[in-house]
Design a protein around this motif. Structure first.
Motif, short mmCIF file in Angstrom:
data_model
loop_
_atom_site.label_atom_id
_atom_site.label_comp_id
_atom_site.label_asym_id
_atom_site.label_seq_id
_atom_site.Cartn_x
_atom_site.Cartn_y
_atom_site.Cartn_z
N GLY A 705 0.74 -1.25 0.01
CA GLY A 705 -0.02 -0.17 -0.24
C GLY A 705 0.83 1.37 0.11
N ARG A 706 1.99 1.09 0.18
CA ARG A 706 3.01 2.36 0.25
C ARG A 706 3.41 2.67 -1.02
N LEU A 707 3.51 3.87 -1.59
CA LEU A 707 4.46 4.48 -2.64
C LEU A 707 5.73 4.23 -2.62
N TYR A 708 6.48 3.96 -3.62
CA TYR A 708 7.81 3.95 -3.99
C TYR A 708 8.30 4.70 -5.35
N SER A 709 9.37 5.02 -5.34
CA SER A 709 10.08 5.56 -6.64
C SER A 709 11.10 4.74 -6.84
N LEU A 710 11.47 4.60 -8.17
CA LEU A 710 12.50 3.94 -8.88
C LEU A 710 13.21 4.72 -9.86
N LYS A 711 14.45 5.20 -9.62
CA LYS A 711 15.34 5.80 -10.64
C LYS A 711 16.04 4.91 -11.16
N MET A 712 16.71 5.18 -12.61
CA MET A 712 17.57 4.58 -13.24
C MET A 712 18.33 5.63 -14.52
N LEU A 713 19.60 5.17 -14.60
CA LEU A 713 20.39 6.15 -15.55
C LEU A 713 20.84 5.10 -16.49
N THR A 714 20.57 5.47 -17.98
CA THR A 714 20.87 4.75 -18.87
C THR A 714 21.55 5.67 -20.02
N CYS A 715 22.40 5.26 -20.89
CA CYS A 715 22.87 6.08 -21.97
C CYS A 715 23.68 5.12 -23.23
N ASP A 716 23.57 5.76 -24.06
CA ASP A 716 24.03 5.19 -25.42
C ASP A 716 25.59 4.95 -25.33
N TYR A 717 26.11 3.82 -25.32
CA TYR A 717 27.42 3.32 -24.95
C TYR A 717 28.49 3.97 -25.89
N GLU A 718 27.98 4.02 -27.36
CA GLU A 718 28.88 4.72 -28.30
C GLU A 718 28.92 6.04 -28.02
N ASP A 719 27.96 6.77 -27.38
CA ASP A 719 28.12 8.18 -26.98
C ASP A 719 29.13 8.43 -26.00
N LEU A 720 29.21 7.28 -25.17
CA LEU A 720 30.08 7.49 -24.06
C LEU A 720 31.59 7.34 -24.65
N VAL A 721 31.96 6.10 -25.11
CA VAL A 721 33.33 6.00 -25.66
C VAL A 721 33.87 6.53 -26.83
N HIS A 722 32.87 7.07 -27.89
CA HIS A 722 33.28 7.90 -28.88
C HIS A 722 32.53 9.10 -28.92
N PRO A 723 32.64 10.25 -28.46
CA PRO A 723 31.80 11.30 -28.32
C PRO A 723 31.95 12.19 -29.57
N ARG A 724 30.66 12.54 -29.82
CA ARG A 724 30.74 13.37 -31.12
C ARG A 724 29.45 14.24 -30.64
N LYS A 725 29.72 15.58 -30.92
CA LYS A 725 28.91 16.79 -30.59
C LYS A 725 27.49 16.46 -31.27
N LYS A 726 26.47 16.55 -30.69
CA LYS A 726 25.07 16.44 -31.09
C LYS A 726 24.10 17.14 -30.44
N THR A 727 23.04 17.53 -30.92
CA THR A 727 21.90 18.16 -30.35
C THR A 727 21.02 16.95 -29.60
N LYS A 728 20.40 17.52 -28.76
CA LYS A 728 19.30 16.32 -28.32
C LYS A 728 18.56 15.72 -29.06
N GLU A 729 18.06 16.14 -30.34
CA GLU A 729 17.21 15.54 -31.17
C GLU A 729 18.09 14.27 -31.90
N GLU A 730 19.51 14.70 -31.97
CA GLU A 730 20.29 13.84 -32.88
C GLU A 730 20.65 12.68 -31.84
N ALA A 731 20.49 12.53 -30.50
CA ALA A 731 20.91 11.77 -29.75
C ALA A 731 20.35 10.33 -29.69
N ARG A 732 20.91 9.17 -29.59
CA ARG A 732 20.17 8.01 -29.97
C ARG A 732 19.16 7.70 -28.55
#
Length: 814
Positions: A705-732
């Motif tokens: 009966g109690r409320l809970y919240s779940l957070k999680m963080l995810t990202c595109d791994y290619e974006d992390l290891v091979h960064p390329r400047k892009k807009t929010k709309e261009e991000a996968r």
């Protein structure tokens, strides 16, 4: 060391012609020219000594020989015709303490220098508090302190985890009186000493009946006050008020906010007026029977006040309570969240849990509030202050003065400004062993600015136009203790003398064990003690700024197995109960722009619990360390998780240097990565056309009966290891699904949103923030994370690599 009046000269006459100085051990005190001893004693008595009922016990604990030496030194230094004097000495710190009465105190030379006990903080983080605010609030173009690199965010996140040697803190009362002095000899016999001590105690106790203006206050009235905790004192409490028209007197010992709470019964109108103010502070109108509760707020001076009650009709007062409370600051209206899906933090949002529980609201300096809103907030007794910066182009005190007063001129309805920010870092020698000539030049330039700031403060205070305005000064930096090598020895004094407020930033991030958490809280107390030790008058001017920023792109909620709200509660519990924290002028939580809506609302709950209701016990009943999900950052590889790989090698645990910091977990910039590498590990999945990759774990210890919240963080791994400047709309975008069995999802509150990492790496990484709210159906459930959509659609993104970590599941406070 002594430097007192000559033999036969009274203390009063000595003070009229020269500075009279008295030293006990390492501590020196000074009376200014022309000071009237009785007034000074009253001032000291009120500011430092508090209730002296335990003074005989404290004196008895001192060795007799030490008392003999202290009294003998006092008599020798002040001469035969000693009139009155009472001083406090802080024990255990090898330093000189200047006790100043307003602006008339001067420093004492040739005493021991101040020092601290070892390294107590990490290196400066280089973070800027003001730049964490929304763009609309950024006015200043002040460069970063030359002590640190220029970076984004709050400057000194992480400082609190360092261990520090506790400063032993105590009081020594040395009192000598003589209307007709005792005959002084080179040694005292026991009876003579006892007479002096008893006489001194009687006199010092009598000081208690004087207020700061020298008016007598009855013992009955003082006894009627009830201190609930460090933050709240009941000034007046009545039962049923039989008469329709009645007045009650109350007397706060120091100026500040008072909180009125009444319970009314019956039909009619009850009007509450304070003193001779034309406008009532509260009006209760009832057209039905039953009990109705009403509250009001007012900022008052330290003198006797009278509450006048007028009842029309059958309405009567069942109970009335007036409390002295600290200034409770909300930061702030117009500071909307960086994660935009939480909505606007506007007046409608603040109405239920924030506005009833705060006294002061911080707004951006360029916000335009309509007159009706301003009038309504002022009618409620609340203050509105604008956050401003420091003008880096100003070269003179006049230019600083003009810059800061310009905001008050532009918005006359403002009650003040809060300046972001002045810096106190650790001693330079601790984090910069070698200082280059260029760095030294920059230090000198920064140091030279502080006298100009002080002159500007005094000009503001001296101008009658700003008599009713308040200036608040954020003081941040890596230094937990008061290090004055850059700000100088008079900067804090100037703020105190002007009766301005000091917003002392103390941002305590989560740490990985119960013991470390206690160490952080102890270090927190030690740092405040150090400020009080070096600047005893600062207590009445200190607004303690705690860390509210709990979410990306920059937060101190960096451990998914720690309940951040319980951590906030533990900090407030220390503030409300630890003896070293007594007497704070106010509280602030910085900042709502980097906090989720639940955490912002939780500040209102904490203020109500500790700073209005005056509770001593913890607000929350939950444990600090969460048990619902294990190994939420995959730091222990796959322990606790069950995996189902679509094909061989499509699920792995990987790591990336400083990835936790890239996600927005503050752990310090301009220095090595976090020693525990928090957040650097994550689960890696590679999408496969053969089917979904999944990882699952049982959830335990839920309350049905109690409320809970779940957070999680995810990202595109290619974006992390091979960064390329892009807009929010261009991000996968994130592709996948999160499911929890046996629960009811709150779809209105749940969302996922993409944000850009900041300030690192140089090319931002686009990260997805997941926020899921649900109501538990039983004590257990099952969490499953997949890299396929819930509908199982075949897409052309197979081969995409994604990272997953920071699965934080904790109770949600409605």
């Amino acid at each position: 060391m002594r430097n007192g009046p000559s033999e036969g000269t009274s203390l009063a006459s000595a003070c009229a012609t020269k500075h009279c100085r008295y030293t006990t051990g390492p501590t020196s005190f000074a009376l200014a020219p022309g000071a009237r001893p009785l007034q000074e004693i009253q001032f000291f008595r009120q500011q430092f000594f508090g209730d002296l009922t335990d003074a005989p016990k404290r004196l008895a604990e001192k060795s007799q020989s030490r008392r003999l030496r202290s009294i003998d030194r006092f008599s020798s230094s002040c001469g035969e015709d000693t009139e009155t004097l009472a001083y406090q000495e802080v024990i255990g710190c090898r330093r000189e303490s200047e006790v100043r009465a307003l602006s008339r105190w001067t420093s004492v030379t040739k005493t021991f220098p101040w020092d601290t006990t070892g390294r107590d903080h990490p290196n400066p983080t280089g973070l800027r508090q003001r730049t964490g605010n929304p763009a609309a609030g950024i006015i200043s173009n002040m460069p970063d302190s030359v002590q640190t690199p220029s970076r984004f965010g709050p400057r000194h996140c992480g400082q609190s985890v360092a261990c520090a040697t506790m400063v032993k803190f105590g009081l020594r009362l040395i009192t000598a009186t003589a209307v007709k002095p005792y005959e002084r000899t080179n040694r005292f016999d026991g009876s003579g000493l006892m007479k002096r001590i008893l006489f001194a105690l009687l006199l010092s106790t009598s000081f208690f009946v004087f207020n700061s203006t020298g008016l007598a206050e009855s013992r009955d009235k003082a006894a009627a006050e009830e201190r609930q905790n460090n933050l709240v004192t009941i000034l007046l409490k009545t039962g049923k008020v039989a008469q329709p028209n009645q007045s009650f007197a109350f007397h706060p010992r120091r100026g500040g906010f008072v909180f009125l709470a009444v319970a009314c019964q019956g039909k009619g109108t009850a009007t509450f007026r304070l003193d001779d103010l034309p406008e009532p502070i509260a009006v209760v109108q009832r057209t039905a029977d039953g009990i109705e509760h009403a509250e009001a707020l007012k900022d008052v001076s330290a003198q006797e006040h009278t509450l006048h009650i007028a009842c029309d009709g059958e309405i009567r007062i069942e109970q009335l309570v007036i409390k002295a409370i600290p200034e409770l600051v909300y930061c702030g209206l117009g500071f909307d969240p960086a994660i935009q899906s939480y909505g606007k933090y506007n007046l409608e949002f603040l109405k239920k849990e924030i506005l009833p529980n705060v006294t002061t609201i911080i707004v951006p300096s360029n916000i335009e509030l309509n007159a009706a809103t301003v009038d309504d907030l002022h009618r409620q007794g609340k203050k509105i202050i604008a956050e401003v910066g420091i003008n880096s182009q100003a070269k003179t005190a006049e230019e600083h003065y003009g810059f800061w007063t310009g905001f008050l001129e532009k918005s006359p309805s403002l009650d003040g400004i809060i300046i972001d920010e002045f810096i106190v870092n650790n001693p330079i020698r601790e984090w910069l062993p070698v200082v280059t000539p260029e760095r030294q030049r920059r230090f000198d330039e920064e140091r030279a600015q502080y006298p100009l700031y002080e002159q500007a403060f005094r000009r503001i205070r001296e101008n009658p136009r700003y008599r009713d305005k308040m200036v608040y000064a954020y003081i941040g930096g890596s230094g937990k203790r008061l290090n004055q090598e850059i700000i100088g020895p008079t900067f804090v004094h100037s703020l105190i003398d002007c009766k301005f407020r000091i917003g002392l930033e103390r941002y305590l991030f989560e740490v990985s064990s119960e013991q470390k958490s206690q160490d952080v809280l102890q270090s927190f107390v030690d740092g405040i003690n150090d400020w009080y030790t070096k600047e005893p008058l600062v207590r009445d001017h200190l607004i303690l700024a705690l860390g509210l920023f709990s979410m990306p792109p920059g937060g101190i909620n960096k451990l998914p197995n720690v309940d951040f709200h319980v951590w906030m509660d533990q900090q407030m519990h220390v503030v409300a109960n630890h003896p070293a924290m007594a007497g704070l002028a106010g509280l602030n939580w910085w900042t709502s722009s980097l906090a989720d809506e639940e955490t912002v609302r939780f500040v209102g709950k904490l203020y109500r619990h500790y700073a209005i209701e005056g509770k001593k016990e913890l607000l929350t009943k939950d444990p600090l360390f969460l048990t619902h999900i294990q190994n939420a950052d995959f730091a222990k590889q796959l322990d606790g998780w069950t995996i189902h790989a679509a094909e061989q090698g499509s699920i792995q645990v990987k790591s990336f240097p400083r990835y936790g910091r890239i996600e927005g977990r503050y752990m310090g910039l301009g220095r090595p990565a976090d020693p525990e590498h928090i957040g650097d590990t994550f689960l890696w999945m590679k999408r496969s056309a053969r089917g979904p990759n999944t990882v699952s774990q049982p959830i335990k210890d839920l309350q049905p009966g109690r409320l809970y919240s779940l957070k999680m963080l995810t990202c595109d791994y290619e974006d992390l290891v091979h960064p390329r400047k892009k807009t929010k709309e261009e991000a996968r975008p994130f592709i996948g699904n999160v499911s929890i069995t046996g629960v009811e999802f709150d779809k209105q509150r749940s969302f996922q949103e993409v944000y850009a990492s900041s300030p690192e790496p140089p090319i931002p990484v686009w990260i997805t923030y997941h926020w899921i709210v649900f109501r538990a159906g039983s004590s257990t459930a099952t969490l499953t994370v997949s890299d396929w959509d819930a509908d199982g659609k075949i897409t052309n993104t197979f081969g995409q690599e994604q990272s997953f970590n920071f699965l934080e599941l904790q109770p949600y406070h409605e």
